[in-house]
Design a protein around this motif. Structure first.
Motif, short mmCIF file in Angstrom:
data_model
loop_
_atom_site.label_atom_id
_atom_site.label_comp_id
_atom_site.label_asym_id
_atom_site.label_seq_id
_atom_site.Cartn_x
_atom_site.Cartn_y
_atom_site.Cartn_z
N THR A 28 0.88 -1.18 0.00
CA THR A 28 0.00 0.00 0.00
C THR A 28 0.91 1.21 0.00
OG1 THR A 28 -0.13 0.13 2.41
CG2 THR A 28 -1.84 -1.15 1.29
N THR A 29 0.55 2.21 -0.79
CA THR A 29 1.36 3.42 -0.87
C THR A 29 0.52 4.59 -1.36
OG1 THR A 29 3.39 4.41 -1.74
CG2 THR A 29 2.19 2.95 -3.22
N HIS A 30 0.90 5.77 -0.94
CA HIS A 30 0.34 6.99 -1.49
C HIS A 30 1.30 7.61 -2.50
CE1 HIS A 30 -2.34 6.74 2.02
NE2 HIS A 30 -3.19 7.35 1.21
N VAL A 43 -1.48 -2.91 -10.40
CA VAL A 43 -1.85 -1.80 -9.52
C VAL A 43 -3.35 -1.82 -9.33
CG1 VAL A 43 -1.96 0.73 -9.33
CG2 VAL A 43 0.08 -0.35 -10.28
N VAL A 44 -3.77 -1.63 -8.07
CA VAL A 44 -5.19 -1.51 -7.75
C VAL A 44 -5.38 -0.12 -7.18
CG1 VAL A 44 -7.06 -2.34 -6.26
CG2 VAL A 44 -5.46 -3.97 -7.28
N ILE A 45 -6.31 0.64 -7.75
CA ILE A 45 -6.63 1.97 -7.24
C ILE A 45 -7.96 1.88 -6.51
CG2 ILE A 45 -7.16 4.37 -7.85
CD1 ILE A 45 -5.19 4.08 -10.16
N MET A 46 -7.95 2.36 -5.27
CA MET A 46 -9.17 2.34 -4.46
C MET A 46 -9.62 3.77 -4.20
SD MET A 46 -8.33 -0.73 -1.79
CE MET A 46 -10.03 -0.85 -1.25
N ALA A 50 -10.15 0.73 -10.21
CA ALA A 50 -9.34 0.38 -11.38
C ALA A 50 -8.28 -0.63 -10.95
CB ALA A 50 -8.67 1.62 -11.96
N HIS A 51 -7.95 -1.52 -11.85
CA HIS A 51 -6.84 -2.45 -11.61
C HIS A 51 -6.31 -2.96 -12.94
CE1 HIS A 51 -9.39 -6.02 -12.38
NE2 HIS A 51 -10.33 -5.30 -11.81
N ASP A 52 -4.99 -2.89 -13.07
CA ASP A 52 -4.32 -3.34 -14.29
C ASP A 52 -2.83 -3.12 -14.09
OD1 ASP A 52 -3.86 -4.22 -16.91
OD2 ASP A 52 -5.52 -3.06 -17.72
N THR A 53 -2.06 -3.31 -15.15
CA THR A 53 -0.63 -3.01 -15.07
C THR A 53 -0.46 -1.49 -15.09
OG1 THR A 53 -0.30 -2.98 -17.47
CG2 THR A 53 -0.06 -5.12 -16.34
#
Length: 192
Positions: free
Chosen positions: A79-81, A92-95, A102-105
């Motif tokens: 997890t990172t900002h 990468v998963v964006i929450m 979104a999730h993809d490379t």
């Protein structure tokens, strides 16, 4: 099948103000875990491992993490900002508001949500401006500089090849994961 799972939570940044001390603690903690256990973990969870670190220390921590991942073939959940840290991830998963939006490379996300910004300096801008108008591409002109956006960097090369005699210099900037995040979640500051 034996899977060692190590949960590492690095929310000590508020407790330890000196980033060198924090980095040493972080590296020491991971090294101790690996030394004490007979097997290296197959899965490693890292929660904001470089929060509060100076740039040099961040680089060193990431070099160590990537080295361990490659040497021991570990799966790392992070997890990172810091979106630049997510650039090295395979997925990468964006929450947003606790939901996956979104999730993809990283590359696929950048291709889907961003483009390429081109900043060209010209001996005279008319030729480039005519090409951009012809293709209905918006642009901004300041003096002998023209800034425009394309979906892909290769599109910019095609456009600029039509006026290469007038180009003095240019810079093409591809989209970043920061821009992806903002495109998906919005730019406004929200209260929870």
């Amino acid at each position: 099948m034996h899977i060692s799972i190590m949960l590492v939570f690095w929310s000590l940044a508020s407790l330890v103000r000196n980033s060198v001390v924090l980095a040493v603690y972080l590296l020491f903690s991971v090294a101790c875990f690996f030394t004490v256990h007979e097997h290296f973990p197959k899965v490693l969870f890292l929660d904001e491992p470089t929060t509060g670190l100076d740039p040099q220390t961040r680089v060193n921590v990431w070099e160590y993490i990537q080295k361990m991942q490659k040497q021991k073939n570990m799966t790392i959940f992070l997890t990172t900002h810091y979106m630049d840290e997510a650039e090295v991830c395979s997925k990468v998963v964006i929450m947003d508001h606790g939901k996956i939006v979104a999730h993809d490379t990283p590359e696929n996300l950048k291709h889907q949500y961003t483009g390429t910004e081109v900043d060209a300096s010209c001996t005279h801008t008319e030729t480039l401006e005519n090409i951009l108008k012809e293709q209905k591409i918006p642009y901004e002109k300041t003096g002998n500089r023209v800034v425009f956006h394309t979906k892909k960097a290769t599109d910019a090369l095609t456009i600029m090849s039509g006026c290469r005699d007038t180009i003095l210099d240019f810079e093409a900037k591809n989209g970043t994961l920061n821009e992806v995040f903002l495109a998906i979640t919005g730019k406004e500051i929200r209260q929870s």
